[in-house]
Design an enzyme around this catalytic site. Sequence first.
Site, PDB file in Angstrom:
ATOM      1  N   GLU A  38       0.844  -1.189   0.000  1.00 32.32           N
ATOM      2  CA  GLU A  38       0.000   0.000   0.000  1.00 32.32           C
ATOM      3  C   GLU A  38       0.883   1.244   0.000  1.00 32.32           C
ATOM      4  O   GLU A  38       2.006   1.228   0.494  1.00 32.32           O
ATOM      5  CB  GLU A  38      -0.939   0.018   1.211  1.00 32.32           C
ATOM      6  N   HIS A 100      -4.709   6.788   0.050  1.00 36.16           N
ATOM      7  CA  HIS A 100      -3.907   5.569   0.134  1.00 36.16           C
ATOM      8  C   HIS A 100      -4.495   4.533  -0.811  1.00 36.16           C
ATOM      9  O   HIS A 100      -5.612   4.692  -1.304  1.00 36.16           O
ATOM     10  CB  HIS A 100      -3.799   5.040   1.568  1.00 36.16           C
ATOM     11  N   HIS A 102      -5.515   0.469  -1.987  1.00 38.32           N
ATOM     12  CA  HIS A 102      -5.990  -0.839  -1.532  1.00 38.32           C
ATOM     13  C   HIS A 102      -5.717  -1.834  -2.655  1.00 38.32           C
ATOM     14  O   HIS A 102      -5.860  -1.481  -3.834  1.00 38.32           O
ATOM     15  CB  HIS A 102      -7.488  -0.821  -1.257  1.00 38.32           C
ATOM     16  N   ASP A 113      -9.745   2.326   8.336  1.00 42.99           N
ATOM     17  CA  ASP A 113      -9.799   3.558   7.527  1.00 42.99           C
ATOM     18  C   ASP A 113     -10.785   4.544   8.141  1.00 42.99           C
ATOM     19  O   ASP A 113     -10.469   5.719   8.344  1.00 42.99           O
ATOM     20  CB  ASP A 113     -10.233   3.258   6.090  1.00 42.99           C
TER      21      ASP A 113
END
Length: 158
Positions: A38, A100, A102, A113
Amino acid sequence: MQFMSSWAADDNRTLLHFSKSTLETFRQHVQASDSDCEAGGLLLGSVHGTHMLIEHATVPTAWDKRFRYLFERMPFGHEAIALARWTASQGTIRHLGEWHTHPEDNPNPSGLDRSEWNRLSAKRRDKRPTLAVIVGRNALYIELVPGSGQGSVFSPVE
């Protein structure tokens, strides 16, 4: 994959536009292979009433913690860039939120999250909601998260 640059909140009261360079940063960090970790960073841009222009996404630094299913942004590097942009723009360019990746085609936020977004939004000095973006392999998930209550989910504008 083609990420759309313009997005509208579910109530159509808030519009977002991502710069080409921001979308390119997202594309460069898509978790395309099984070994990709990630990635993430800050979203910087300007506010125009209820609308936002996202002009820059910081990239992962050597201090960030990156794993297949976890990204933890460390303040070093990201905050220096945000402060430099804010200073150079005389306060016009500001920290709008975070992004970010996934490792999934169509991403959805995890419980972690959501709790992190709520924590970040509650501590904002300007009391504005936090812009949260998850970059998947084929799509983006975008939400504007207030300090309390339900956020607004965004959809692409054709």
